[in-house]
Design a protein around this motif. Structure first.
Motif, PDB file in Angstrom:
ATOM      1  N   GLN B 131      35.112  -1.709 -21.526  1.00 21.63           N
ATOM      2  CA  GLN B 131      35.291  -3.298 -21.924  1.00 21.63           C
ATOM      3  C   GLN B 131      34.207  -3.709 -22.702  1.00 21.63           C
ATOM      4  O   GLN B 131      34.140  -4.773 -23.270  1.00 21.63           O
ATOM      5  CB  GLN B 131      34.124  -3.979 -20.129  1.00 21.63           C
ATOM      6  N   THR B 132      33.012  -2.731 -22.690  1.00 16.30           N
ATOM      7  CA  THR B 132      31.816  -3.048 -24.174  1.00 16.30           C
ATOM      8  C   THR B 132      32.792  -3.035 -24.996  1.00 16.30           C
ATOM      9  O   THR B 132      32.431  -3.728 -26.287  1.00 16.30           O
ATOM     10  CB  THR B 132      30.874  -2.650 -23.283  1.00 16.30           C
ATOM     11  N   LEU B 133      32.466  -1.556 -25.356  1.00 12.39           N
ATOM     12  CA  LEU B 133      33.565  -1.615 -26.269  1.00 12.39           C
ATOM     13  C   LEU B 133      34.801  -2.104 -27.564  1.00 12.39           C
ATOM     14  O   LEU B 133      34.327  -3.315 -28.838  1.00 12.39           O
ATOM     15  CB  LEU B 133      33.945  -0.209 -26.849  1.00 12.39           C
ATOM     16  N   SER B 134      35.347  -3.311 -26.558  1.00 15.25           N
ATOM     17  CA  SER B 134      35.915  -3.923 -26.829  1.00 15.25           C
ATOM     18  C   SER B 134      35.706  -5.091 -27.556  1.00 15.25           C
ATOM     19  O   SER B 134      36.150  -5.782 -28.515  1.00 15.25           O
ATOM     20  CB  SER B 134      37.593  -4.651 -25.679  1.00 15.25           C
ATOM     21  N   ARG B 135      33.766  -5.439 -27.190  1.00 19.87           N
ATOM     22  CA  ARG B 135      33.728  -6.656 -28.317  1.00 19.87           C
ATOM     23  C   ARG B 135      32.799  -5.970 -28.883  1.00 19.87           C
ATOM     24  O   ARG B 135      32.195  -6.617 -29.892  1.00 19.87           O
ATOM     25  CB  ARG B 135      32.315  -6.915 -26.277  1.00 19.87           C
ATOM     26  N   ILE B 136      31.915  -5.119 -29.265  1.00 20.79           N
ATOM     27  CA  ILE B 136      30.777  -4.848 -29.905  1.00 20.79           C
ATOM     28  C   ILE B 136      30.929  -3.583 -31.200  1.00 20.79           C
ATOM     29  O   ILE B 136      30.603  -3.470 -31.946  1.00 20.79           O
ATOM     30  CB  ILE B 136      29.726  -4.069 -29.255  1.00 20.79           C
ATOM     31  N   ALA B 137      32.227  -3.427 -30.242  1.00 24.95           N
ATOM     32  CA  ALA B 137      33.154  -1.969 -32.050  1.00 24.95           C
ATOM     33  C   ALA B 137      32.775  -2.545 -32.848  1.00 24.95           C
ATOM     34  O   ALA B 137      33.080  -3.354 -33.392  1.00 24.95           O
ATOM     35  CB  ALA B 137      34.223  -1.866 -31.797  1.00 24.95           C
ATOM     36  N   THR B 138      32.248  -1.563 -34.265  1.00 28.09           N
ATOM     37  CA  THR B 138      31.851  -1.882 -35.793  1.00 28.09           C
ATOM     38  C   THR B 138      32.673  -0.984 -36.649  1.00 28.09           C
ATOM     39  O   THR B 138      33.391   0.077 -35.120  1.00 28.09           O
ATOM     40  CB  THR B 138      30.286  -1.913 -35.907  1.00 28.09           C
ATOM     41  N   VAL B 139      32.807  -0.536 -37.693  1.00 27.66           N
ATOM     42  CA  VAL B 139      33.056   0.318 -38.373  1.00 27.66           C
ATOM     43  C   VAL B 139      32.846   1.614 -37.750  1.00 27.66           C
ATOM     44  O   VAL B 139      33.256   2.063 -37.460  1.00 27.66           O
ATOM     45  CB  VAL B 139      32.802   0.045 -39.203  1.00 27.66           C
ATOM     46  N   ASP B 140      31.493   2.027 -37.150  1.00 24.28           N
ATOM     47  CA  ASP B 140      30.678   2.852 -37.299  1.00 24.28           C
ATOM     48  C   ASP B 140      31.573   3.480 -35.955  1.00 24.28           C
ATOM     49  O   ASP B 140      31.990   4.447 -35.434  1.00 24.28           O
ATOM     50  CB  ASP B 140      30.134   3.212 -37.394  1.00 24.28           C
ATOM     51  N   LEU B 141      31.297   2.784 -34.917  1.00 22.57           N
ATOM     52  CA  LEU B 141      31.740   3.213 -33.479  1.00 22.57           C
ATOM     53  C   LEU B 141      32.969   3.835 -33.534  1.00 22.57           C
ATOM     54  O   LEU B 141      33.679   4.443 -33.137  1.00 22.57           O
ATOM     55  CB  LEU B 141      31.154   1.666 -32.537  1.00 22.57           C
ATOM     56  N   ALA B 142      33.892   1.864 -34.457  1.00 21.96           N
ATOM     57  CA  ALA B 142      35.237   2.202 -34.254  1.00 21.96           C
ATOM     58  C   ALA B 142      36.007   4.078 -34.838  1.00 21.96           C
ATOM     59  O   ALA B 142      37.105   4.677 -33.943  1.00 21.96           O
ATOM     60  CB  ALA B 142      35.975   1.670 -34.979  1.00 21.96           C
ATOM     61  N   ARG B 143      35.478   4.267 -36.341  1.00 17.98           N
ATOM     62  CA  ARG B 143      35.580   5.155 -36.429  1.00 17.98           C
ATOM     63  C   ARG B 143      35.166   7.048 -35.520  1.00 17.98           C
ATOM     64  O   ARG B 143      35.236   7.523 -35.245  1.00 17.98           O
ATOM     65  CB  ARG B 143      35.063   5.482 -37.682  1.00 17.98           C
ATOM     66  N   ASP B 144      33.600   6.756 -34.529  1.00 22.63           N
ATOM     67  CA  ASP B 144      33.325   7.542 -34.762  1.00 22.63           C
ATOM     68  C   ASP B 144      34.277   7.683 -32.762  1.00 22.63           C
ATOM     69  O   ASP B 144      34.185   8.812 -32.360  1.00 22.63           O
ATOM     70  CB  ASP B 144      31.570   7.923 -34.011  1.00 22.63           C
ATOM     71  N   LEU B 145      35.031   6.958 -32.117  1.00 19.53           N
ATOM     72  CA  LEU B 145      35.054   6.844 -30.194  1.00 19.53           C
ATOM     73  C   LEU B 145      36.302   7.233 -30.919  1.00 19.53           C
ATOM     74  O   LEU B 145      37.174   6.692 -29.826  1.00 19.53           O
ATOM     75  CB  LEU B 145      34.667   5.255 -29.698  1.00 19.53           C
ATOM     76  N   ALA B 166      44.449  -1.502 -24.560  1.00 22.05           N
ATOM     77  CA  ALA B 166      43.415  -3.111 -25.125  1.00 22.05           C
ATOM     78  C   ALA B 166      42.270  -2.701 -26.456  1.00 22.05           C
ATOM     79  O   ALA B 166      42.706  -3.699 -27.618  1.00 22.05           O
ATOM     80  CB  ALA B 166      43.137  -4.344 -24.270  1.00 22.05           C
ATOM     81  N   VAL B 167      41.555  -1.583 -25.980  1.00 19.51           N
ATOM     82  CA  VAL B 167      40.724  -1.995 -27.104  1.00 19.51           C
ATOM     83  C   VAL B 167      41.391  -1.469 -28.799  1.00 19.51           C
ATOM     84  O   VAL B 167      40.462  -1.310 -29.372  1.00 19.51           O
ATOM     85  CB  VAL B 167      39.762  -0.997 -26.558  1.00 19.51           C
ATOM     86  N   VAL B 168      42.528  -0.759 -28.463  1.00 17.53           N
ATOM     87  CA  VAL B 168      42.810  -0.551 -29.585  1.00 17.53           C
ATOM     88  C   VAL B 168      42.469  -1.712 -30.348  1.00 17.53           C
ATOM     89  O   VAL B 168      42.070  -1.421 -32.243  1.00 17.53           O
ATOM     90  CB  VAL B 168      44.330  -0.269 -29.456  1.00 17.53           C
ATOM     91  N   LEU B 169      42.733  -2.470 -30.242  1.00 22.50           N
ATOM     92  CA  LEU B 169      43.167  -3.675 -31.367  1.00 22.50           C
ATOM     93  C   LEU B 169      42.043  -4.036 -31.791  1.00 22.50           C
ATOM     94  O   LEU B 169      41.613  -4.187 -33.403  1.00 22.50           O
ATOM     95  CB  LEU B 169      43.847  -4.576 -30.142  1.00 22.50           C
ATOM     96  N   ARG B 170      40.997  -3.936 -31.052  1.00 23.22           N
ATOM     97  CA  ARG B 170      38.760  -4.497 -32.021  1.00 23.22           C
ATOM     98  C   ARG B 170      39.150  -2.748 -32.824  1.00 23.22           C
ATOM     99  O   ARG B 170      38.561  -2.904 -34.222  1.00 23.22           O
ATOM    100  CB  ARG B 170      38.203  -4.459 -30.385  1.00 23.22           C
TER     101      ARG B 170
END
Lengths: 185, 965
Positions: B131-145, B166-170
């Protein structure tokens, strides 16, 4: 995608605000005020749509020159707004062209039904005092701007689980801490 | 220590206490909040996690409901996220989702906690993190996670899996290379038996396809299957939305889906699905008549529904259809017109739009007439909607649909008088524009202007001032069409003009000058005739005939040189911007009122003097300037006239010595016909050497101090006191202003001398260019560097005039070959492939190409590069080089070992092994897909033969035919 969910009462006081993209808080509240000023001027029994472009703008307006960073504009979205008026509350959904207007009206219905199930005849006060539960419900229905659950029973199930889990962890917390504190004396 | 923590805990106010307190407070909300925040700031520092979480929880509430900025508490949120207690953790995550953004510094600290919680066995913890990732993901977070999200994509728990989808979108949005890892599994989920999963995946694809539809064409068969099989309305709507995006790209696809969609449209009981079908057909399947017909019949049902929502949407659907299928609108004309009087403003506006879509050359008169009448009766808001759309429609494409300009000009006058009219700016623009473009409309234009000007009541309405400004300009400019000169000059000089803002008053005064000059000219001509002074030497008298612009300008510059200084050259001519069309006016019917007597002339001059004399102390420079000019002129002429009158009896031929020369020259100057100016005119002016247009002029403001630069529209407007002002302070102000302007104008003068080359050869316009821009020429952007360009333009518009299409009775409307109107953004612009890297990655995956990973891969921030290098090293050990080549320099999580067993859904903890598997699995899928491809090919061979689609599509997207048919 759903861009924001707002619930406000007929005096314009926000009761639930949820934005699915980053908006500085002041902008959020400016938008809420603008929405309210439109809503309160609308008669009963007219359509449930409001031209939101002027308030939320196409996404290009989502740049905030006063900030020291610029949130990446996600797309050239339009914004549409539907609302429903229940008793003392306005339920407002703001979304873009990837959602169907009538489906969004249904979704408001789903949300309100779930609240009703959860609180038995939900009223404004329930919403005022149950901040986290309301958000838990909303988070089950809408995830990151996308509709993930439309069955109120499923939502209820999940929310009850979460409430239980929270209560359990809190109970443990209180007992263990007071015990350990007494012991440490 | 422990004691204090208990005390804190026991006496801390909970969120509920806070809310109750808020409802009962007597000290005012903001005071209460600031007190509460003070308390929270203390509590949140507590070492006790419970106290801290309660404090943060209260803070979240205050932020969400009362708009408090809580970014300062970001670190506390991170602390609580790592708590082992679910309730604390959820508060932490909630606060993060509420307040974090891409630039939150502590975001870097969350990576590990998110990773831990994403792989937590507790689905609710994983759900919180997602839930939180879908809202706050940045380039770094998206890559690392990405690896964690990837594994959750096949989680056994639907509850978590749908959120991972759903989080895949972000994640894709921030880190397009995640596509290489996650995409196949995402597509696999499309085949899931669980409706929730399918719904989530379709939702994600709907979002993705709305950004770059072309990349998802190869998935059309999958979506088609969903469309045909699915019974869930939510999913159907999303699939329809996807097809609405895909169908325009691929005609064969459109052909395939039109029937199933019509089937759904007929069968479904859900209005939302039905409406979505209608919209899809109307927007994207416009070439399929059967579909369109069905859709229009459904729209018809919607239009007569009781539910205002459905009526509104029905009208919207119609306006979608109106572009290509105007017949659909015409067919529903009655419902549309009925909706004009609906109580719902949405519906009214929508139906107005449709009515305007129906307007054509043949019915514009009737429809506009009816609408303007209707506007009179409507509420102010809708009234202006109506006026606005009538004005826009009629002026579209340089008044394309207007045939009878007399009618249109009268309509403009009528609109101006509607009490609630807020469209004065547009009316002003059009009045002047028509004056300049349509010669034949000028007679009527002056009539309308006269009617507006002579009504003193209108001056009291501030909304109308802009229109009056246009009317004054029109009356002055085309005074030779006026029926009664005296009426107009009286109107221009009436005392109530002091209600006007200075800038408009200046236009009034200037127009008065034009009228006066015309009067004098007529008077002299008449005298001439009366006295039968034949053979008068002055060649210009009584002639409004073709005088080459050069001679006119030379004359006036001569005049300047020998004339006395009080005669201000600014008024001798319009600024050269206006010299665009100079043409023969001799044939225009001049119909003056009663003969102008000598006494009347003198009386008029006296009156002008009387009315304008006080204005020489006006605070507004424009008014002051123009009043002084006209006064100087009046005094000069009066002296001459009186002189003449006394001598008239004996020396008749003497009278024309000076005054007639002056007047003739003035008249000639004003006779110059003004033409429209191309919007691109400025662009064609060559930038002089050494002039840097982009230079930052910030320091200029420091130089000029408090001197306000006069600008065409805003200068002096809104100054509270116009009229005479004689008190000391205001005169002081006036002086200031004036001196500032003197500086300004001298510097401008110098500038011009330097760049003299770029102005008309005769220098006579130097100052007048600095002058207030000609009346209110809507296009003049008060930039005087255009002079030379305008000369060129003049020629162009002259050339253009020679080839009007004479087939129509419609008057000639001057059009410029380019840039007549500001080009509108093309409405149907295909959404740009916004994220090249994303679409590139998707194409790679779907079309199996082995292009290098997109550029975005190389630009993630440097902070993490060391981490990546480690990963690479870790993996590089056992990558066979050949695979590496095949996949391009695929880095990050998705790396592989061909040796590992395929199709194994058991995930080993060790990342490296997981990585191996992914690729192998991917390959497996690849094979599957290929098989599928070939089977498609066999199965649908016949249809393929039938479909003789354009080849260019095939060449663009070579893979698609196999999938589609």
């Amino acid at each position: 995608m759903i861009r924001a969910v707002l619930v406000m009462n007929t005096q314009g006081r926000p009761r639930i605000t949820k934005f699915y993209e980053f908006w500085p808080v002041e902008k959020q509240h400016e938008a809420i005020r603008n929405v309210f000023s439109v809503l309160c001027s609308r008669a009963e029994h007219v359509s449930n749509f409001v031209d939101a472009e002027s308030i939320f703008g196409p996404a290009k307006l989502l740049s905030f020159p006063e900030l020291d960073f610029q949130p990446k504009v996600r797309r050239t979205a339009d914004s549409r707004l539907v609302y429903k008026h229940f008793a003392t509350l306005y339920f407002v959904f703001i979304f873009d062209s990837s959602e169907n207007e009538l489906a969004m009206l249904d979704l408001i219905q789903v949300f309100v039904e779930t609240l009703d199930k959860c609180f038995r005849n939900v009223c404004e006060l329930d919403i005022v005092f149950n901040y986290s539960k309301i958000h838990a419900i909303l988070d089950e229905i809408i995830f990151g701007g996308q509709v993930l659950e439309t069955s109120s029973t499923e939502v209820m199930k999940a929310v009850e689980e979460i409430t239980k889990l929270e209560a359990a962890s809190n109970a443990i917390n209180l007992v263990s801490k007071s015990v350990s504190n007494w012991r440490s004396r | 220590m422990a004691g204090s923590s208990i005390m804190e805990n026991l006496f801390q106010r909970t969120l509920e206490d806070l809310i109750k307190g808020m409802r009962l407070q007597l000290i005012g909300e903001s005071a209460f909040i600031s007190k509460a925040v003070e308390e929270i700031r203390r509590e949140i520092k507590s070492t006790d996690p419970h106290t801290k979480s309660t404090a943060l929880h209260k803070l979240c509430y205050l932020s969400a409901i009362h708009g408090l900025d809580i970014s300062w508490a970001a670190f506390h949120a991170v602390e609580l996220m790592s708590s082992s207690r679910f309730s604390h953790k959820s508060v932490g995550y909630h606060a993060a989702a509420l307040s974090f953004h891409d630039a939150t510094p502590v975001l870097l600290l969350t990576t590990n906690q998110l990773r831990k919680d994403l792989s937590s066995p507790n689905p609710f913890e994983a759900s919180l993190a997602l839930q939180t990732l879908s809202r706050i993901a940045t380039v770094d977070l998206a890559r690392d996670l990405t690896p964690e999200v990837f594994s959750l994509l096949s989680s056994g728990r639907v509850f978590v899996r749908k959120k991972a989808i759903a989080v895949v979108l972000r994640v894709f949005d921030k880190y397009p290379d995640a596509v290489r890892v996650c995409f196949k599994r995402l597509v696999e989920n499309l085949e899931s038996s669980d409706p929730q999963i399918v719904s989530a995946v379709v939702g994600v694809f709907c979002e993705l396809a709305s950004r770059d539809p072309r990349s998802y064409l190869p998935l059309a068969p999958e979506f088609y299957r969903v469309l045909v099989d699915c019974k869930n309305n939510w999913v159907l709507i999303k699939v329809l939305k996807i097809f609405a995006k895909l169908a325009p790209l691929e005609p064969r696809l459109a052909k395939r889906i039109v029937e199933p969609i019509c089937e759904i449209m007929r069968a479904t009981g859900a209005k939302s699905v039905m409406f979505e079908c209608v919209r899809t057909v109307l927007t994207s399947l416009g070439d399929h008549d059967s579909g369109i017909k069905l859709a229009v019949s459904k729209v018809k049902e919607l239009l007569v529904d009781e539910d205002p929502n459905l009526r509104y949407l029905g009208l919207q659907a119609l306006s979608v259809a109106s572009e290509k299928h105007l017949w659909a609108v015409l067919e529903n004309k009655e419902s549309v017109i009925k909706s004009l009087s609906d109580e719902d403003s949405n519906i009214r506006v929508e139906s107005l739009r449709l009515v305007m879509a129906m307007v054509s050359e043949s019915n514009v008169t009737e429809i506009s007439g009816v609408l303007v009448n209707y506007a009179l009766k409507s509420d102010p808001e809708f009234c202006n909607e109506i006026l606005g759309s009538v004005l826009t429609t009629c002026s579209r494409n340089v008044y394309e649909i207007v045939v009878d300009f007399d009618w249109y000009v009268s309509l403009l006058g009528e609109m101006a008088r509607i009490p609630n009219c807020q469209e004065s700016e547009e009316i002003e623009r059009q009045l002047i524009d028509i004056g300049m473009r349509v010669k034949d409309a000028r007679l009527q234009l002056v009539r309308v202007a006269r009617d507006l000007l002579i009504d003193p009541a209108l001056l009291g309405n501030a909304c109308l001032h802009r229109i009056l400004c246009a009317a004054a300009w029109v009356a002055g400019e085309y005074i030779d069409f006026a029926g009664n000169l005296f009426e107009i000059i009286d109107a221009l000089l009436q005392p109530r003009t002091n209600l006007l803002p200075p800038s408009i008053r200046a236009v009034y005064i200037h127009s008065a000058l034009k009228v006066l000059v015309f009067c004098l000219d007529c008077y002299l001509m008449q005298n001439e005739d009366g006295n039968l002074v034949v053979g008068q030497s002055d060649p210009f008298i009584g002639k409004r005939c073709s005088v080459a612009p050069e001679s006119a300008t030379c004359q006036s510059s001569n005049l300047e040189q020998h004339d006395d200084l009080t005669f201000d050259p600014r008024n001798t001519t319009e600024s050269p911007e206006d010299l665009s069309v100079f043409e023969n006016n001799a044939d225009t019917a001049v119909t003056q009122g009663p003969a102008i007597t000598h006494e009347y002339m003198l009386g008029l001059l006296d009156r002008i003097e009387l009315v304008l004399a006080p204005l020489t102390a006006n605070q507004d420079v424009e008014v002051l300037d123009r009043a002084s000019n006209i006064l100087a002129f009046v005094r000069l002429v009066k002296a001459e006239l009186i002189d003449n009158a006394s001598q008239k009896a004996n020396t008749a031929d003497k009278k024309d010595t000076q005054v007639s020369a002056i007047i003739t020259l003035m008249r000639d100057a004003f006779v110059t016909d003004l033409g429209p100016v191309s919007v691109s005119a400025q662009g064609r002016v060559a930038v002089p050497d050494g002039l840097d247009l982009k230079e930052n002029l910030d320091d200029l403001s420091a130089l000029c101090g408090d001197i306000e630069l006069p600008s065409s529209s805003s200068f002096g407007i809104g100054g509270p006191q116009f009229g005479t002002s004689s008190d000391a302070t205001s005169t002081g102000l006036l002086k200031n202003e004036e001196s500032g302007l003197v500086n300004e104008s001298t510097s401008l003068l110098e500038h011009r001398k330097r760049h003299g080359l770029y102005y008309l050869p005769s220098e006579k316009n130097e100052i007048s260019q600095y002058d207030y821009p000609p009346a209110n020429d809507p296009r003049s952007n008060s930039n005087s560097d255009e002079a030379a360009e305008l000369a060129k333009l003049t020629e162009q518009s002259l050339v253009l005039k020679k080839k009007p299409n004479q087939t129509k009775p419609r008057p000639v409307v001057v059009k410029l070959d380019d840039g007549d109107v500001v080009p509108l953004p093309i409405s149907n612009k295909r959404p740009e492939p916004r994220d090249d890297s994303l679409s590139g990655a998707i194409k790679d995956i779907l079309l199996g190409s082995t292009t290098k990973p997109s550029s975005s891969q190389s630009n993630p921030s440097d902070k993490s590069s060391s981490k990546r290098k480690e990963k690479k090293k870790q993996v590089a050990a056992d990558i066979p080089s050949q695979i590496k080549e095949n996949l391009g320099d695929a880095e990050g999580p998705g790396l592989e070992n061909p040796g590992s067993s395929s199709k194994d859904h058991d995930y080993v903890k060790e990342r490296r092994e997981r990585g191996k598997e992914k690729i192998v699995e991917g390959e497996g899928h690849d094979q599957k897909a290929r098989k599928k491809k070939s089977s498609h090919r066999h199965g649908k061979h016949k249809t393929r033969q039938k479909a003789n689609s354009p080849l260019n599509v095939v060449s663009q997207t070579p893979e698609i035919p196999d999938f589609l048919l």
